[in-house]
Design a protein around this motif. Structure first.
Motif, PDB file in Angstrom:
ATOM      1  N   ALA A  77     -10.770  65.405  23.349  1.00  0.00           N
ATOM      2  CA  ALA A  77     -10.399  64.184  24.089  1.00  0.00           C
ATOM      3  C   ALA A  77      -9.528  64.590  25.277  1.00  0.00           C
ATOM      4  N   GLY A 117     -10.650  51.649  24.322  1.00  0.00           N
ATOM      5  CA  GLY A 117     -11.859  52.379  24.714  1.00  0.00           C
ATOM      6  C   GLY A 117     -11.734  53.861  24.479  1.00  0.00           C
ATOM      7  N   ASP A 118     -12.870  54.531  24.662  1.00  0.00           N
ATOM      8  CA  ASP A 118     -12.925  55.985  24.503  1.00  0.00           C
ATOM      9  C   ASP A 118     -12.781  56.618  25.886  1.00  0.00           C
ATOM     10  N   ILE A 119     -11.982  57.673  25.952  1.00  0.00           N
ATOM     11  CA  ILE A 119     -11.723  58.331  27.242  1.00  0.00           C
ATOM     12  C   ILE A 119     -13.042  58.689  27.938  1.00  0.00           C
ATOM     13  N   GLY A 125      -5.265  57.946  25.791  1.00  0.00           N
ATOM     14  CA  GLY A 125      -4.779  58.132  24.413  1.00  0.00           C
ATOM     15  C   GLY A 125      -3.311  57.756  24.351  1.00  0.00           C
ATOM     16  N   CYS A 126      -3.002  56.572  24.924  1.00  0.00           N
ATOM     17  CA  CYS A 126      -1.593  56.187  25.134  1.00  0.00           C
ATOM     18  C   CYS A 126      -0.860  55.875  23.825  1.00  0.00           C
ATOM     19  N   GLY A 127      -1.586  55.540  22.756  1.00  0.00           N
ATOM     20  CA  GLY A 127      -0.935  55.216  21.481  1.00  0.00           C
ATOM     21  C   GLY A 127       0.096  54.111  21.658  1.00  0.00           C
ATOM     22  N   LEU A 167      -1.202  62.637  26.397  1.00  0.00           N
ATOM     23  CA  LEU A 167      -0.247  63.282  25.499  1.00  0.00           C
ATOM     24  C   LEU A 167      -0.738  63.201  24.065  1.00  0.00           C
ATOM     25  N   HIS A 168      -1.056  64.347  23.534  1.00  0.00           N
ATOM     26  CA  HIS A 168      -1.494  64.452  22.145  1.00  0.00           C
ATOM     27  C   HIS A 168      -2.814  63.741  21.875  1.00  0.00           C
ATOM     28  N   ASP A 181      -6.692  53.495  24.835  1.00  0.00           N
ATOM     29  CA  ASP A 181      -6.679  54.098  23.496  1.00  0.00           C
ATOM     30  C   ASP A 181      -7.808  53.498  22.662  1.00  0.00           C
ATOM     31  N   LEU A 182      -8.209  54.262  21.665  1.00  0.00           N
ATOM     32  CA  LEU A 182      -9.283  53.804  20.769  1.00  0.00           C
ATOM     33  C   LEU A 182      -8.819  52.673  19.858  1.00  0.00           C
ATOM     34  N   LYS A 183      -7.511  52.612  19.600  1.00  0.00           N
ATOM     35  CA  LYS A 183      -7.021  51.708  18.549  1.00  0.00           C
ATOM     36  C   LYS A 183      -6.677  50.318  19.081  1.00  0.00           C
TER      37      LYS A 183
END
Ligand SMILES: C[S@@+](CC[C@H](N)C(=O)[O-])C[C@H]1O[C@@H](n2cnc3c(N)ncnc32)[C@H](O)[C@@H]1O
Length: 391
Positions: free
Chosen positions: A265, A242-244, A188-190, A259-260, A216-218
């Motif tokens: 997730a 991808g999804d974790i 979820g690195c954003g 982080l966040h 990350d998903l985005k």
């Protein structure tokens, strides 16, 4: 002729005695001087400097001046632009007031003790992994620093957060293997400020062999991060969409950061970390909704009947359960305060390191079971790691 107050400033600054100077009350409001200027000593790699912090209406800018040049700069500023200054030294607080004709009157008071002694200022500066005045290319590209190494006024919070994160990583580096390439995953690195910061610390500053993956998903943020990694020449930093929960590429990893990442997730990330035998886990959870729907205990009605209290309690219970499960699996766990630039309650960092023995702790598992029974909860992390628990 040099006046006494000018000689004092020379002496205090060259001798490292000036703790802080605050200049205020502009003589002319239509000039380009800042309405307030604060000067503090800072220790940079190349010796003692003074940082001039210029407070304008909409921004704050910084300038680092060598100890040799700082007294002249301060005296020039004072003589040219301000009616008032408060100079703090270990011996006294000295107030300077300038008349319309520029004549100074001096008022000396007992030291307020509010300023940080220089020795501590040294320490604070040393602990910072990223120093102001020294441009880190990733911070420049992410719009946090100028190419000259000054932090943009609006990015001070983010800069502090990145430094705080790196300090917290530095504290546990000893738990990572030294004799081989490290694999690190950021789930979820954003936009990946902290992923780039980690790469900078380990691969650039410490010249360690590492391989970092940001997931990350985005797709759009991953494209941005990949392009930036290429531009910076960070060739051991990869970004994937991808999804974790579905990420199956690795068999092991040394460190997992998350982080966040929202709600469960975080649990998916923690479960991967445990199954990979990660030595270090850094996790700042957020949106802990799962237990909110589950928690039930009549005795806790004073908390659970109030939505806001229940939400906070559920978040604490979620992280307490996560921490205890990690402890049961042989991790040493600390709950630390993380600086969040948005000042949200998402401010708790779970830092877990693998104990040398890394043995299962029946005591912690029993503690967890009692907690789970008390609150009537079924946390996802427990089920995601179902093969780890006794009978
Ligand atoms: C609030 S942002 C935080 C970004 C970054 N870690 C940081 O601290 O600045 C949360 C990120 O987690 C990602 N995310 C949430 N659930 C995820 C999942 N199941 N798999 C991968 N990424 C996920 C979101 O797309 C989002 O970019």
């Amino acid at each position: 002729m040099t006046e006494q107050w000018q000689q004092d400033i020379e002496k205090w600054m060259k001798g490292g005695e000036l703790l802080q100077a605050t200049l205020s009350q502009l003589k002319r409001k239509d000039g380009d001087a800042s309405p307030k200027t604060v000067v503090r000593p800072i220790q940079l790699k190349n010796g003692l400097h003074f940082q001039f912090e210029y407070h304008f209406a909409n921004k704050v800018t910084h300038e680092n001046v060598t100890a040799a040049g700082a007294a002249g700069r301060l005296i020039d500023l004072l003589s040219g632009h301000y009616r008032q200054a408060l100079l703090k030294t270990p011996e006294a607080d000295v107030q300077l007031l300038f008349s319309k004709k520029g004549k100074a009157s001096v008022l000396t008071k007992a030291p307020s003790g509010g300023a940080r002694p220089l020795s501590l200022e040294h320490n604070r500066q040393k602990q910072r992994v990223l120093e102001e005045g020294k441009a880190a290319p990733f911070l420049v590209e992410l719009g946090i620093m100028t190419p000259a190494g000054l932090v943009h006024a609006k990015k001070q919070d983010k800069y502090r957060q990145i430094n705080r994160f790196l300090e917290m990583v530095t504290d546990v580096l000893a738990y990572l293997p030294m004799d081989r390439e490290l694999t690190i995953v950021d789930f979820g690195c954003g936009k990946s400020y902290l992923t780039f910061a980690l790469y900078h610390l380990l691969a650039v500053e410490q010249q360690r062999k590492i391989n970092i993956i940001g997931l990350d998903l985005k797709a759009d943020v991953i494209a941005f991060c990949s392009e930036l990694a290429g531009k910076l020449g960070y060739d051991r930093l990869r970004f994937l969409v991808g999804d974790i929960a579905d990420y199956e590429e690795l068999q092991s990893a040394d460190m997992v950061v998350t982080l966040h990442a929202c709600d469960t997730a975080t649990d998916a990330a923690l479960a991967k970390a445990v199954n990979w035998g990660a030595s270090v886990i850094m996790s700042v959870p957020c949106c802990q909704h799962e237990l909110f729907k589950q928690i039930s205990n009549d005795t806790l009605a004073p908390i659970l009947s109030q939505g806001l209290l229940k939400e906070r309690f559920a978040a604490l219970a979620t992280d307490a359960a996560r921490g205890t499960l990690l402890e049961a699996l042989g991790y040493k766990v600390q709950m630390l305060e993380f600086v969040d630039p948005e000042h949200t309650p998402k401010n708790l960092l779970i830092r877990a390191v693998k104990n040398e023995k890394h043995a299962f702790s029946a005591k912690k598992w029993e503690q967890y079971e009692r907690f789970r029974e008390l609150l009537q909860i079924t946390p996802s992390l427990e089920s995601m790691l179902s093969d780890q628990w006794p009978g």
